[in-house]
Design a protein around this motif. Sequence first.
Motif, PDB file in Angstrom:
ATOM      1  N   UNK A 228       0.927  -1.223  -0.068  1.00 32.64           N
ATOM      2  CA  UNK A 228       0.004   0.056  -0.158  1.00 32.64           C
ATOM      3  C   UNK A 228       0.943   1.133  -0.015  1.00 32.64           C
ATOM      4  N   UNK A 229       1.851   1.513  -1.027  1.00 31.53           N
ATOM      5  CA  UNK A 229       2.860   2.677  -1.180  1.00 31.53           C
ATOM      6  C   UNK A 229       1.700   3.783  -1.122  1.00 31.53           C
ATOM      7  N   UNK A 230       2.421   4.744  -0.204  1.00 29.25           N
ATOM      8  CA  UNK A 230       1.655   6.026  -0.165  1.00 29.25           C
ATOM      9  C   UNK A 230       2.703   7.366  -0.454  1.00 29.25           C
ATOM     10  N   UNK A 231       3.968   7.218  -0.202  1.00 29.77           N
ATOM     11  CA  UNK A 231       4.994   8.461  -0.413  1.00 29.77           C
ATOM     12  C   UNK A 231       6.126   7.790  -1.034  1.00 29.77           C
ATOM     13  N   UNK A 232       6.605   8.792  -1.872  1.00 32.12           N
ATOM     14  CA  UNK A 232       7.786   8.454  -2.824  1.00 32.12           C
ATOM     15  C   UNK A 232       8.673   9.728  -2.820  1.00 32.12           C
TER      16      UNK A 232
ATOM     17  N   UNK B 142      -3.637  13.596  -6.084  1.00 32.23           N
ATOM     18  CA  UNK B 142      -3.067  12.429  -5.100  1.00 32.23           C
ATOM     19  C   UNK B 142      -1.383  12.927  -5.032  1.00 32.23           C
ATOM     20  N   UNK B 143      -0.947  13.797  -5.502  1.00 40.80           N
ATOM     21  CA  UNK B 143       0.249  14.356  -5.397  1.00 40.80           C
ATOM     22  C   UNK B 143       1.033  15.562  -6.054  1.00 40.80           C
ATOM     23  N   UNK B 144       1.795  16.055  -5.591  1.00 43.57           N
ATOM     24  CA  UNK B 144       2.573  17.037  -6.155  1.00 43.57           C
ATOM     25  C   UNK B 144       4.185  16.973  -6.400  1.00 43.57           C
ATOM     26  N   UNK B 145       4.942  17.223  -7.416  1.00 46.06           N
ATOM     27  CA  UNK B 145       5.988  17.216  -7.558  1.00 46.06           C
ATOM     28  C   UNK B 145       6.693  18.646  -7.909  1.00 46.06           C
ATOM     29  N   UNK B 146       7.790  18.927  -7.483  1.00 44.96           N
ATOM     30  CA  UNK B 146       8.296  20.367  -7.494  1.00 44.96           C
ATOM     31  C   UNK B 146       9.623  20.157  -8.303  1.00 44.96           C
ATOM     32  N   UNK B 147       9.556  20.986  -9.294  1.00 47.50           N
ATOM     33  CA  UNK B 147      10.921  21.189 -10.463  1.00 47.50           C
ATOM     34  C   UNK B 147      11.250  22.595 -10.157  1.00 47.50           C
ATOM     35  N   UNK B 148      12.433  22.580  -9.478  1.00 52.87           N
ATOM     36  CA  UNK B 148      12.986  23.851  -8.849  1.00 52.87           C
ATOM     37  C   UNK B 148      13.691  24.461 -10.324  1.00 52.87           C
ATOM     38  N   UNK B 149      14.446  23.573 -11.291  1.00 59.71           N
ATOM     39  CA  UNK B 149      15.149  24.176 -12.111  1.00 59.71           C
ATOM     40  C   UNK B 149      13.993  24.710 -13.060  1.00 59.71           C
ATOM     41  N   UNK B 150      12.919  24.012 -13.396  1.00 59.94           N
ATOM     42  CA  UNK B 150      11.939  24.429 -14.303  1.00 59.94           C
ATOM     43  C   UNK B 150      11.101  25.408 -13.529  1.00 59.94           C
ATOM     44  N   UNK B 151      10.897  25.691 -12.572  1.00 58.02           N
ATOM     45  CA  UNK B 151      10.260  26.457 -11.871  1.00 58.02           C
ATOM     46  C   UNK B 151       8.879  26.131 -12.027  1.00 58.02           C
ATOM     47  N   UNK B 152       8.615  25.029 -11.820  1.00 55.31           N
ATOM     48  CA  UNK B 152       6.884  24.531 -11.897  1.00 55.31           C
ATOM     49  C   UNK B 152       6.808  23.496 -10.984  1.00 55.31           C
ATOM     50  N   UNK B 153       5.541  23.114 -10.791  1.00 52.61           N
ATOM     51  CA  UNK B 153       4.979  21.897 -10.000  1.00 52.61           C
ATOM     52  C   UNK B 153       4.502  21.147 -10.908  1.00 52.61           C
ATOM     53  N   UNK B 154       4.123  19.650 -10.877  1.00 54.35           N
ATOM     54  CA  UNK B 154       3.504  18.808 -11.392  1.00 54.35           C
ATOM     55  C   UNK B 154       2.482  18.201 -10.435  1.00 54.35           C
ATOM     56  N   UNK B 155       1.266  17.904 -11.100  1.00 50.30           N
ATOM     57  CA  UNK B 155       0.185  17.251  -9.984  1.00 50.30           C
ATOM     58  C   UNK B 155      -0.703  16.481 -10.858  1.00 50.30           C
TER      59      UNK B 155
ATOM     60  N   UNK C 107       1.611   9.527  -4.675  1.00 51.48           N
ATOM     61  CA  UNK C 107       2.602  10.583  -4.496  1.00 51.48           C
ATOM     62  C   UNK C 107       3.329  10.783  -5.815  1.00 51.48           C
ATOM     63  N   UNK C 108       3.800  11.768  -6.019  1.00 55.20           N
ATOM     64  CA  UNK C 108       4.645  12.048  -7.304  1.00 55.20           C
ATOM     65  C   UNK C 108       6.118  12.786  -6.871  1.00 55.20           C
ATOM     66  N   UNK C 109       6.970  12.334  -8.042  1.00 54.81           N
ATOM     67  CA  UNK C 109       8.450  13.304  -7.890  1.00 54.81           C
ATOM     68  C   UNK C 109       8.704  13.395  -9.115  1.00 54.81           C
ATOM     69  N   UNK C 110       9.574  14.479  -9.446  1.00 50.78           N
ATOM     70  CA  UNK C 110      10.082  14.597 -10.697  1.00 50.78           C
ATOM     71  C   UNK C 110      11.503  14.439 -10.880  1.00 50.78           C
ATOM     72  N   UNK C 111      11.783  13.683 -11.744  1.00 49.07           N
ATOM     73  CA  UNK C 111      13.170  13.318 -12.207  1.00 49.07           C
ATOM     74  C   UNK C 111      13.880  14.231 -13.126  1.00 49.07           C
TER      75      UNK C 111
END
Length: 965
Positions: free
Chosen positions: A382-386, A579-592, A626-630
């Motif tokens: 039951x994965x919830x965070x990444x 369900x999640x938000x990813x922060x892209x510092x270099x791109x100055x944006x977030x994803x959801x 959950x979501x992260x940006x690579x």
Amino acid sequence: MANRERTHRCLIVTILAALLAGCGGGGEQPELVAGLALNVLLTPPPEPCYEGAPLAFEFVLSGDTDTVEESAEPRRFSICLDGVELGDLSSPFRMGGLPAGTHRFEVSAAGAESVVHEWEVLPAVETVIESVVVPGGGVILELSSNYADAAFWASLDGAVREEVGNPLDLKHLAPGHHHIEIIAVRHDTTEDLSPAVMDWDVEVAQDTTIVEQPVPEGRDTTARFLFEAAVPESSFDVSFDGSDFVAADAEFVVNGLAVGPHVLLVRASSPTGAVDATPAEYRWSIVLPDPVVAVTFPPQNAAVEEPSICVHGAVRGIVDPIASVTVNGVAAESADGFETFSVVLDLEPGTTDLDIVCRDTTGRVVEESGPKVTYEGPLLLFPLALALYGDNRALVVDSGRGAVVEVDFATGMRRIVSGPGKGQGPAIPQIQTAALDAENHKYYILDGRNVIEVDLKTAERRFVFESDGDMGALAVGPGGDTLFLWKGKHDDQAILELTLDDGAVRTVSDGSDPGPGLHSFRFMSYDARRCELVALRNCGPGPVAVLAVNVKTGVRRVVSDPDTGTGTALPAGAVFFVGGMAYDAAGDRVMMFDRSCNSLYTVDLKTGNRARKLAGGPLWFIGATDLVYDAENDRAIFVDRISDGVCAFDMDDAGMTLLSGTSVGEGPQFRGYDGIVDTANAPVLGQTVAIVGHHAGWQASMICGIDHATGKRNLISGNGRGSGPGFGNVEAITYSEDRDRIFVLDEMASSLLSIDPATGNRETVVSDPAGRPAGWYEMVLDAGRDRVLVASYKDGLRAIDLETGALTTLIAAENLPKNSHRRPTDMAVDPQTGFVFTVRSGERSVYRLDPATGTGEVYASWEPGRSLLFQRKEYAARAVRVDTANGRLLVLTNGGMLAVDLKNRAVSVVFDEATGGGMLPHMLTTISLDSEHGLVFVGSNGGGAGLRALLAIDLTTGDRVIAAR
């Protein structure tokens, strides 16, 4: 040659020519009377006239009546035939046939001039048969006649005469006596009055049959044969392995055969000497048979989460003693001469082929390729965070397992970093969110009130913050020295900063600071360039806002908000259940991502503009948590609690990749919230038939067939396949082998549906006649009576006739215990006694019902245990099956499986967390029993924190693997 002798007879009175001098010779000629004439009325001879044809003549006198004297006596005439006087005769005159040749007939009467008649008599038609006998008793007849233009007509064995050809082929007649009559017929239809005949016998064609013989390959050095011939009382000759033919009896036995191939020829001879020209032949071999060695557990394409597995197998067809069995080079153990064996194997990451080598005491070696087993580490339950951690790796907080799990994207392997059995400290509960401090190798987990720190080097855990309020978002501050927390409870909502060294807490922003409201913060990330927290506010489902909070001043500002009009308008169809938000510092944006409409969005932190990157398509985001940006690979990576995997979404080409996750078998995925709801054995289909999905929020029920050996799944009915009534809240399924139909119980509609497994088409067998939801909870097939039994909390135990759909109440609801058996979790019928056994989730007992008498009783009960997983109570019943072969009930519980002896009601453990090995035995829902191989296939619905899969479990050892997922 068959010749017919013909006798011609003339019926005239023969007068020797030597006694007569001719017609009227020597006598006085009568005086002629004027006007009197003699008329000869002939029944003329046929034209042509053939010998033997009968003749008739009639004579009258004609003239004036005054000159013809009347007389009472008939007038007499003088007749001369071929110069022979026949005497005075009356009219008419008849005579038999005459021989061939020219004939002269003269008749005279007193007072009249004589009359002469001449004609030609031809030879009679004759038929001649010449026969040629052919092998087998048939004949070919050559036909001839004294007339060249004659045709031939024949009657064979009394049949109606018909025209035949010449020669006449009679080679294929049935054995026995035959008789034929043939006549020649001229073109003028004159036929032979005396048919040519022939009689002969056709013998049975000689043939030899071997009716009993040894097996084609065997160890027996004695061979017994039994022969038969088509002709009775025949004798036999045999040739063995190329020898000359010698006489033999109908039963032939040869002893002392050598190892290797052999051949026997046998031919029959009839009493008349007819010999079978094609002897019967049989070939066989005396061999030392190889033993058959096979793995019986695990099944093909199984998946395990431990780096070792206990392989069970069996050797059959043993002739010489078995010296050893090895699997992948590891020696197996056996207590019965390797009729069964087991071996523990260490597995390398990835997929391993199991190769078996069996040696007997003679030195013979048999090699077999066994199943494939995949090991990728512990499954995600039951994965919830990444969080990304190092090169091509990530950390997943698995709430179902209560652990932090590392995932290697290069290999797909998983390992527990910290959790049960690894590291000390507080348990990892149902979490809210998590934040990674990769520089200091610390992972912070928020469980809704408390923050737990996980040391990624030592696996130790400790509380760093304990709160009496609701906490909903978490971010790591600069340098990893602080944590930012969102506190949200009624009017007491604020952003807090926690100093990790001393535990000091200060308020960063609350209602006293300017800016948009603080309610419903879900995710936060620290933007070091602006000294701001980027936060996602979601009241979900509904509009989503991206806010920024200055950590120095506490001032809040709107970055993007559909309600205020900040940024471009949302794409059509956006619902936003984020369900999640990813922060892209270099791109100055977030994803959801939006779980409601399966979409991924980006938000520009400078302009607030929003854009959809993916919409529709596969069900990728419905269980995302959950979501992260690579940034290095420009991809969004998310964790999915429904497929229990880690997936990557390429931001450039929108392609999806499964980075880690165990999938066993092909076909429809168990994506429904409830996973596998119920299963049934389907021996004809060779599969487990399963309900998948149930009344899931994102997928309706579907009926799948799951192949036991390969894990392959095929959609049988539902989700667009098959016509007929729809279904959603399906509670139970069963399969009738006699009717080749799948039956499902729709609890909400209170109806029983019949499904054709070949087409997926559905039809209603019966629905509740009162037109109301009657609470049809469970059912079981009573095959011996061609009915299903349905448990209803309103109507009790009812029977549905599968032929007529008739409903019969067996036990009224008021006569059943309310909790246990008006609403059972599962039911089973003992085919020998007809008793019905029921269990109910949460209870630790089996109840037995007698439909014949309407009575019931607690059949067996047991004490609760303790489960390692969440410290839950163990052995609460989930499902029950009758294991007739072993005289017991199998009771599936939330922590394993129990057995109840049908003779003494004794309860024993088949497997649980402490016995056997493999998947954690929790959140199990249903049983599919394979008594022949000593296995059960157990469905797991995953629930809120469990594995969505079909497990294969060895009933002897309790070992468990994934058979389908």
